[in-house]
Structure formats: structure tokens, C-alpha cells
Design an enzyme around this catalytic site. Structure first.
Site, short mmCIF file in Angstrom:
data_model
loop_
_atom_site.label_atom_id
_atom_site.label_comp_id
_atom_site.label_asym_id
_atom_site.label_seq_id
_atom_site.Cartn_x
_atom_site.Cartn_y
_atom_site.Cartn_z
N GLY A 80 8.79 -1.10 8.25
CA GLY A 80 8.68 -0.30 9.47
C GLY A 80 9.99 0.24 10.00
O GLY A 80 10.05 1.34 10.54
N GLU A 81 11.07 -0.53 9.90
CA GLU A 81 12.32 -0.13 10.56
C GLU A 81 13.28 0.63 9.64
O GLU A 81 14.00 1.52 10.10
CB GLU A 81 13.09 -1.35 11.10
CG GLU A 81 12.29 -2.56 11.43
CD GLU A 81 11.71 -2.53 12.82
OE1 GLU A 81 10.59 -3.02 12.97
OE2 GLU A 81 12.35 -2.03 13.73
N ASN B 150 0.87 -1.18 0.00
CA ASN B 150 0.00 0.00 0.00
C ASN B 150 0.90 1.23 0.00
O ASN B 150 1.62 1.49 0.96
CB ASN B 150 -0.91 0.00 1.23
CG ASN B 150 -1.88 1.18 1.23
OD1 ASN B 150 -1.48 2.33 1.08
ND2 ASN B 150 -3.15 0.89 1.39
N LYS C 162 0.39 4.46 0.14
CA LYS C 162 0.14 5.48 1.18
C LYS C 162 0.79 5.06 2.50
O LYS C 162 1.52 5.82 3.12
CB LYS C 162 -1.37 5.61 1.42
CG LYS C 162 -2.08 6.68 0.61
CD LYS C 162 -3.46 6.95 1.23
CE LYS C 162 -4.10 8.16 0.58
NZ LYS C 162 -5.08 7.84 -0.44
#
Lengths: 741, 206
Positions: free
Chosen positions: A699-700, A625, A627
Site C-alpha cells: 500500500g505505501e 493478486n 490486479k
């Protein structure tokens, strides 16, 4: 086939979030619910000699006050090795000591009592009246103090190849520098919270957790229950950044209190306790020794890292993990060791190991480039590895060189003049800095269940959770991809330990782990549906293998059949699919790569340092995704600006107490700190070695490297090499030339 | 406290709907919680309590509150309006921002007893007849959140800022004005886009 994967649909849970209807752990008001408030140790080392609860006990509404002389007999959860292939069985805490085990105090902010009362106000008022006497002993407040008193203990994860020491000694071009990073605190917006109640021997808990499954398993062990008797819910989590991966003492304390007072109990930890009893990124000291040959090729890399840990648990911040493989070097040595301080036990914080580790490595790379008079980007391009030399495996997919090139072009790196302080605009000095970013890509086991329902919708459950990354939405996208159903006909439920076990939301594992399970469960449901269709109805007798499923319809040659209509005709409620998927296999090394380019502006007249511009190129596999993925990288950059310039938990050197444990004194980036320009490129190369969608998790990665890119830009602007985070203004003002009128 | 205003002990089972994310329908018991009206006027005051009237999102509540209760806790614990969040309890993070008589305040720093007769708007009161406020719509469209925990406060501040003629409309002014609302996930870029895009839509509507 549709193109929902990689698209940018807005979040399926967005309406709940913008209307205040998304419910977090402390948003669940239960009938007859009581409230808990803690009493926390004011010393960092010693014993509780007396607890006087008499006055507090007489306060209005007080139900009970728990402390080491009055608390349930609980079991310690066993210390288990993390096995990603069996994440559903994991039991894990970082602080192994249970609350109120004995009278010992190991850190300031440790629980010494909790008060339970009818209302929050009553519990808080009574907690202030609990009198605690201590026998205080000297505290080790900082890593620096620990170094003077102790020898570092090896963490058992040392690594070497070739002979780094000999190669370093015989080289002529080398640097030797030590970098330090302070204690950082996760500080998620949602403070840790537990709402717990019992029905007989069954325990129900709303918890702010990054893993309902592991937390369920852990509470079951603590209370000596079968996991079937414990149910965890976390439909929404106010993020965690690693701080909510594993259970902390308040969780067991709340559950025990609820059992004792025979009522639901809600406990929200106050903000000051986000700094003490729920983990943090530990202080690190990293000595880097790099050497090159005359052409600028690395011939030796030594990365020696020490981190602080508690006196109860040996937590290792694996700063050298990235160093093993990011750059090519025949002689390399990495060591990790710990020293004990009187802080709570540290834990994973966004990009554990890599965030402080890459600050050191990528600062040292900059210093090395400067020492040999090479452009820092060219130096990195020359030394970037072509295979994982640490694991001796090929990369599954590595587009770091392309990231360097695309990032540099967009940023305008060619406009950089090498001499520090040589780029100016008005009264500002401009600094350009670069650093690579890097994070491993891992996948753990996951289950999922998908129902194709008679009302024409799909219903998905998985015991994963959405900590704000967009997991609800990408699960819906995955079902849409496989089934052809539009998003509005797909309902996703996560955050419930009674669902099929899902991955932890940490380490950038969730996306890579949950998508294969959801896809497989969707296919399984479609197969069951096809089986029904060839037994009865218009496609009776057809070959199930010849049937197709597209856009919510069963297809047999030129005939199509709406699946909801078919199920209703057959008086069937649903076709059910289940899946269990495991870890990735194959002899490849799977990591994400990228680069940050940073422009800082330093105004020496008023000592003002700003990050003006960040351009990043990130190779994190297939974007699911757009966004949500961009949001993850942008947010990671914001957090890393905090790491670079603001964040440090300070401890009083005299007694080990944290001195800035609130949101006013522990500085984090706010709106005004947002760089005016931020440009993220996602290279979007699917990495099919990890899963069928080629997604690695995102995420990281953005957190790593950025602090070094800022430090390098600061050096380019000011000529000052700041090796001690955060880069606060006082460090730049030191020795600053006097401003004359 | 009247037990009937609170979801029952079976909430755990019923609240499955809360995590149900079909875009179409809001879960049933959340709506029920919104409709709750508290009337303590028949309840005797306990020592230290005062009786106050709060008009919240158009609904008047009569609540007996202790003197040390802050507005945030009364809204959350008594009125079940949990959309307003507690992020620090010290006025440092902005998660508890709501409007009192049209002015944005940190509800964690405000004693409930000082709000007798006040009109309060919380995040739950922005949506009108199922239609999102333009700022809510823009936050959803621009992905102006991650975890969503600070979102209520961000939106309430954004609405106040857009309506405040003293605050500049340029990006730097908005960043400065919004700086009392921390987003630890760091969605600041998208929040700024959402605020500026909502401003345009609101201009068009008026």
C-alpha cells in the site's frame, strides 16, 4: 496445489461495488435514526465564552444540542505504546483530548457543539443558528511562525552512527540544503462517518475505520465499558490513507449523543472538516547535509527533521526513518523534533515519515550527484546499502539493484543527457528524474476463523477490514490455495469487531498479517475434518495423518470423499478451524524497495508542467493478486503526483484558519492529471522471512520517492531545484526568462 | 416518515449479509431496500414541505420534502437508495452523480423540489434483471476502483459520456470529461480502460 496466489482474479466484492450495494458507514439507515450536524470553532486559539443555543433549540425537529456545558462524562483512552504482537489489545487515538472536555479551543474546526435532530436538514439548519462567542488569543498558524516563537522539542527518536558532523566538516564534496513540505490532507472519498445506537448498555457502531478492533477497544475505554459490550462494523470503508486508523472526536461524540437521545444517531462530517478534526500529514522542514569522498561514496549523511504538531499532542513525523538504512554510510545522524501549531493533531498519512523524508533524501541525493558530476542513477547504485546499517542486520531480501537496472532499461534512462534543459521536443523541454522508494515491512498479530461447511463451501471471518486494497479477495485466494476450493465456494466476512481480531489496515501490514492466520485456520479446519473422517464414515479407522485434502475432497489412497457430502452424512454442520498468528522473528531486517523513473514535460511558453511518463520497479515480495497489487502502486503514484505538484493545506497567517479546506481549493489529481504512460514492474521475489507466502504488503511503497523523482525531473528540465512542495507553476515561473514574440 | 420502509432496529444483526461476499447472492435486506416505495400522499405536509413525485429507476415515489432538502439526501435518507454517495456536498467531487431525464448531474447541488416529475436513474437502476450494465461489468473486470466509494459516480458519468456524441472517444477526451469525478485512491488508469472497453462492447451490442 493451485496457482491462485499471484494470479489476477477480479475482486470477490466487485459486484457489490459496481452496483452501489457495498455499504459504508453512512449507508446504514436505522429505524428512528436521528442525524447530527456539528458546530466548529471559527478561532484557532482561545476559549468559548458563551454558547447560545436557545434559537437553535426551538427549531423544528431538534432533539438536543451538546457542548462543553452539556455533554456526557467520558474517559480519556490511555496512551498506549504500539505493540504489533498484541494488536488486538491496542487502544489508540492521536487526539487524546475528548470532545467538549472544556471551553478551550486549540484549532479552527474543533467541535464546539453538535446538534441532533430528526432529519439531516433540520440538524444542519439548527447548527447554523447556534451562536458562539470566543475570547480569541493569537494563533500559531504555521511551522514558520512556530520556529520564531519556540525551540524544537526532541521526539526522542534520534539516531546516529560514526561521527557525521566531523566527517561532513572534513569532506570536500558536500551539499547542505533544506527541504519543506506542507500540511497534506488525506481526503478519502468517504468522509468520516459514524452511525451509532445503544441497546441497554451495549453500543453498536458503524464506523469509517481502518481498524474495527482498535476502534472497538478505544470506544470501550472512552465509555468505561468492557470491550464485549461494544461492537464495531465496517464492512466497507471509503478508504482512509491513515486518516481512519484511530478514532477521532466525532466518533465518541456520536455515540454519546445516541445514548442521550435514546435513538440511533448518524453523523457524517462535512468535507471542510476533513481538514481540521481528523488528522493530516504535518508540515515538515528537513535540513540535509551529505558528503562524499572523491569516488562518490557517501561519507556523511545528516538528516534533521522538524514537524508541526498540535498544542495537545506530540505527533512525530519520522522523516529520517528511511535515511538510516537505504544507503550505506559510516557516519550518519538523524534527528526528529516538533514545534507546536494551532492545528488539529496530525496523524499517519500514507507512508508516514517516508513520504516527506524521501522527498528530502532523494532530492539531496540528486543534488549531491550533480555536485560531483555523477549520473544520479549511478550515484544511487554505488551507494545502495547491502545490509541494514541502521539495525546492523542483513536484509531478508533486497532487490533494489535489479529494480534500478530493470526500471532504467524500460524507461530508457540511457537516453538522458545530463545538462538541464538539454532534452527538447517541439516547444516542450523534457526532464528525466529518478528516485528510490522504500518502506518497512511489518506484520502484526491476527486471528481468523474458517468453517468448512456441510454445503461444500468455506466461510471465513476475521476482524480485519478491506479499505479498498482487496483484502476480501486475497483472503479468499488464501483459503483457495490451502483447500483447493474455487473462489466461488468461499465466502469472506470482514469488518466486524465480534470476529476473531484481525490486523489494522494500515502501514502495509494487513496482507502480511492476515494471510498466515487465514492459512493456519484453513489447515486447522482441514485437520478437524480429517479427525471426523477417521472416526466415522468410509475412512473410519484410517490414519488421520495419511489423509489428504485436495480440491474440496478428502483423499485416502485411491479413495476420495466429498467433504460436504461427508459432513451431511454425519449430520455435522461444519469442521471449524481457528488460528492466532504473531509477528515475524529472525535476525533480519525486512523492507520493501523500488525505484521510480519520471519524465516531465515543461512548456515554458505557457508555463505548463505535466508528468508524461512514470516507470516503476517495485520489490515488495510475493504478489498475491496482480490486479489489486498493480492498482495499489498506480494509485500511490497518483497520490504522490498530488503531493509533488498540487497538495497543500493553507492556513491564514493572521488567525490560523484553513483557507482551502474543500475539494475545489485543495487540489488533488483528477483523471486529466493521470500520466498518459504508467508502467509498473512488480519484481515478485517472495520474502519468506515475513510469512509463508512471502508477501510484504504494497500500500505505501509507491507513494515514497515519487515526489523527489518529479522534483529531480523538473530540475533536469528547467534547471530549477524546487525544495518546497508542492511544485506549483509560480515556483517555476519565478525568474523565468521573458517570453518574446 | 413511515417506519416500515426502513430496516428495523435489528438491522445490525440482519445486515451481516451485507458483508457476506459470496459472489452468488446479493444480501437480502439490500434487495428489500431497493424495492421500497415511498408514498407520503396520505401524510399531511409539514410547514415548508412540498409534495413531489420522483420516478427513480422506474419506481414512482411520492415524497414530502422540505424546501432545503437536496436530491442526494432525499434519495439516501428517504428512499434508502444509498448507492449514490456523498463525497463533498459542494459539487466538487462527483461521487453523487446520477442521471436526471438522461443527463448526468451532481445530485448534491440539486434541490429535490426542483425534480417533481423527473425520471431519475441511480447506480441501483443500471443492472437489468440481474445482468450488469456493460460499464459495470467493465469496472469489475478492469479493477476500476479500490475502495469503491466514488465508483457509483464514476460509472454514472462514464455511461453518460459514452452516450454523449459531443464527447470525443480518444483517451485524452475521456480523461478530460471524467475529471469531475475524483478517485482519491487513484484508479484512473483502470477506470479509463474500463470506459474504453465498455464503449467497444456497447457498440457491438447496438
Amino acid at each position: 496445489m493451485n496457482d491462485i496466489i499471484g494470479a489476477a482474479p477480479k475482486r470477490v466484492d466487485g459486484r457489490l461495488k459496481v452496483t452501489g450495494k457495498a455499504q459504508y458507514a453512512a449507508d446504514h439507515g436505522l429505524d428512528r435514526m436521528a442525524f447530527a450536524y456539528g458546530v466548529y470553532s471559527t478561532i484557532a486559539n482561545g476559549r468559548v465564552t458563551r454558547i447560545d443555543v436557545d434559537e437553535a433549540r426551538r427549531m423544528p425537529g431538534v432533539l438536543d444540542i451538546f457542548h462543553h456545558g452539556h455533554f456526557a462524562d467520558l474517559y480519556r483512552p490511555p496512551s498506549m505504546q504500539m505493540n504489533p504482537a498484541q494488536i488486538e489489545r491496542l487502544v489508540k487515538v492521536d487526539e487524546t483530548r475528548l470532545p467538549f472536555e472544556d471551553d478551550r479551543v486549540y484549532y479552527a474546526g474543533q467541535f464546539v457543539a453538535i446538534v441532533v435532530a430528526d432529519s439531516f436538514e433540520q440538524a444542519r439548519a439548527a447548527a447554523y443558528k447556534v451562536k458562539v462567542d470566543y475570547k480569541e488569543e493569537p494563533a500559531v498558524a504555521t511551522l514558520g511562525q512556530a520556529k520564531k516563537a519556540q525551540s524544537p522539542q526532541s521526539s526522542g527518536s534520534d539516531y546516529s552512527r560514526g561521527n557525521a558532523a566531523t566527517a561532513f566538516d572534513s569532506a570536500t564534496k558536500k551539499i547542505d540544503a533544506t527541504y519543506t513540505t506542507p500540511v497534506e490532507t488525506h481526503n478519502p472519498m468517504e468522509m468520516h462517518a459514524t452511525t451509532a445506537y445503544w441497546e441497554g448498555d451495549r453500543l453498536f457502531v458503524y464506523e469509517a475505520t481502518q481498524s474495527v478492533v482498535v476502534h472497538r477497544n478505544t470506544l470501550a475505554r472512552i465509555f468505561g465499558l468492557s470491550p464485549d459490550k461494544v461492537e464495531l462494523r465496517a464492512p466497507f470503508i471509503g478508504s482512509g490513507f491513515g486518516g481512519k486508523l484511530w478514532a477521532w472526536p466525532h466518533s465518541a461524540a456520536t455515540c454519546a449523543a445516541a445514548r442521550a437521545v435514546k435513538r440511533p444517531v448518524q453523523f457524517v462530517l462535512p468535507r471542510p472538516q476533513m481538514f481540521t478534526t481528523v488528522g493530516h500529514r504535518p508540515e515538515t522542514e528537513q535540513r540535509m547535509r551529505l558528503a562524499t569522498d572523491s569516488k562518490g561514496k557517501l561519507v556523511s549523511v545528516r538528516h534533521e527533521s522538524i514537524n508541526g504538531t498540535s498544542f495537545t499532542d506530540p505527533y512525530s513525523e519520522t522523516c529520517g526513518s528511511v535515511t538510516k538504512s537505504l544507503y550505506s554510510c559510516p557516519n550518519l545522524a538523524v534527528t526528529h523534533s516538533t514545534l507546536q501549531v494551532h492545528h488539529g493533531t496530525p496523524t499517519s498519512m500514507r507512508a508516514p515519515g517516508a513520504a516527506p523524508g524521501l522527498f528530502a533524501l532523494e532530492s539531496a541525493m540528486d543534488e549531491m550527484a550533480e555536485a560531483i558530476g555523477m549520473d544520479p542513477l549511478a550515484f544511487r547504485k554505488l551507494n545502495a546499502s547491502t545490509r541494514d546499517e541502521g539495525k546492523d542486520l542483513p536484509w531478508s531480501s533486497n532487490h533494489l539493484q535489479e529494480a534500478f537496472d530493470k526500471g532504467a532499461a524500460k524507461f530508457g534512462w540511457d537516453k538522458r543527457t545530463p545538462a538541464p534543459g538539454s532534452m527538447r521536443e517541439g516547444h516542450e523541454i523534457i526532464g528525466y528524474g529518478v528516485a528510490a522508494c522504500n518502506w518497512d515491512a511489518l506484520r502484526c498479530s491476527s486471528d481468523a476463523r474458517v468453517s468448512l461447511r456441510a454445503d461444500g463451501t468455506a466461510f471465513v471471518t476475521c476482524g480485519a477490514q478491506d479499505i479498498g486494497t482487496g483484502t476480501y479477495t486475497i483472503v479468499a485466494q488464501t483459503v483457495s490455495k490451502i483447500s483447493g476450493l474455487p473462489l466461488e465456494k468461499i465466502t469472506v466476512q470482514l469488518g466486524d469487531s465480534s470476529f476473531p481480531p484481525g490486523p489494522v489496515s494500515g502501514g502495509s501490514w494487513a496482507t502480511a498479517s492476515i494471510l498466515p492466520a487465514v492459512a493456519e485456520a484453513t489447515r486447522d479446519a482441514i485437520e478437524q475434518l480429517k479427525g471426523f473422517a477417521v472416526e466415522n464414515g468410509p475412512f473410519k479407522g484410517a490414519d488421520a495423518k495419511a489423509l489428504q485434502f485436495a480440491e474440496g475432497r478428502l483423499v485416502n489412497g485411491n479413495d476420495t470423499l466429498d467433504f460436504g457430502h461427508f459432513l451431511r452424512e454425519q449430520r455435522l454442520g461444519s469442521a471449524e478451524g481457528e488460528a492466532h498468528t504473531g509477528v515475524a522473528d529472525g535476525d533480519v531486517s525486512i523492507r520493501s524497495f523500488g525505484v521510480h523513473f519520471v519524465e516531465v514535460r515543461w512548456d515554458p511558453g505557457i508555463s505548463r508542467l505535466r508528468v508524461a511518463r512514470v516507470v516503476s520497479a517495485i520489490d515488495a515480495g510475493q504478489v498475491i493478486n496482480e490486479k489489486a497489487a498493480l492498482n495499489q502502486v498506480e494509485g500511490a503514484i497518483v497520490m504522490a503526483i498530488g503531493m509533488a505538484m498540487f497538495e497543500a493545506t493553507h492556513y491564514d497567517e493572521r488567525n490560523g484558519r484553513p483557507t482551502n479546506n474543500d475539494y475545489a481549493e485543495y487540489m488533488v489529481p483528477v483523471h486529466a492529471d493521470q500520466p498518459p504512460e504508467m508502467d509498473i514492474m512488480l519484481l515478485d521475489y517472495p520474502d519468506y522471512a515475513l510469512n509463508e507466502f512471502g508477501a510484504r504488503g504494497i500500500g505505501e511503497i509507491g507513494t515514497t520517492g515519487l515526489a523527489a523523482a518529479i522534483a529531480n525531473a523538473v530540475h533536469h528540465a528547467t534547471g530549477k531545484r524546487i525544495r518546497d512542495l508542492p511544485i506549483t507553476l509560480d515556483k517555476l515561473m519565478e525568474d523565468a526568462p521573458r517570453v518574446t514574440a | 416518515m413511515s417506519d416500515s420502509i426502513l430496516p428495523g432496529r435489528r438491522t445490525f444483526l440482519k445486515s451481516v449479509g451485507v458483508s457476506s461476499l459470496a459472489v452468488a447472492a446479493a444480501p437480502a435486506w439490500v434487495q428489500a431496500a431497493q424495492a421500497v416505495r415511498v408514498d407520503d400522499s396520505e401524510q399531511p405536509l409539514k410547514p415548508g414541505e412540498q409534495r413531489i413525485n420522483l420516478k427513480v429507476n422506474g419506481q414512482t415515489h411520492t415524497v414530502n420534502v422540505p424546501a432545503n432538502a437536496v436530491l442526494l439526501d432525499v434519495l439516501r435518507d428517504r428512499l434508502q437508495l444509498t448507492g449514490t454517495k456523498k463525497g463533498c456536498d459542494h459539487g466538487q467531487c462527483g461521487a453523487c452523480t446520477l442521471h436526471v431525464n438522461g443527463v448526468a448531474v451532481n445530485s448534491c447541488l440539486s434541490l429535490a423540489v426542483s425534480h417533481d416529475g423527473d425520471e431519475i436513474t441511480t447506480i441501483e437502476g443500471l443492472e437489468k434483471d440481474g445482468t450488469l450494465h456493460p460499464v459495470q461489468e467493465a469496472f469489475w473486470e478492469h479493477d476500476a476502483y479500490q475502495c469503491g466509494y466514488c465508483t457509483s459516480g464514476q460509472i454514472m458519468s462514464a455511461v453518460a459520456i459514452i452516450n454523449d456524441p459531443a464527447i470525443g472517444t480518444d483517451d485524452a477526451s475521456v480523461r478530460e470529461a471524467m475529471s469531475g469525478n475524483i478517485c482519491r485512491c487513484g484508479a484512473y488508469k483502470n477506470i479509463l480502460s474500463a470506459v474504453q472497453s465498455a464503449r467497444e462492447k456497447m457498440k457491438g451490442a447496438s
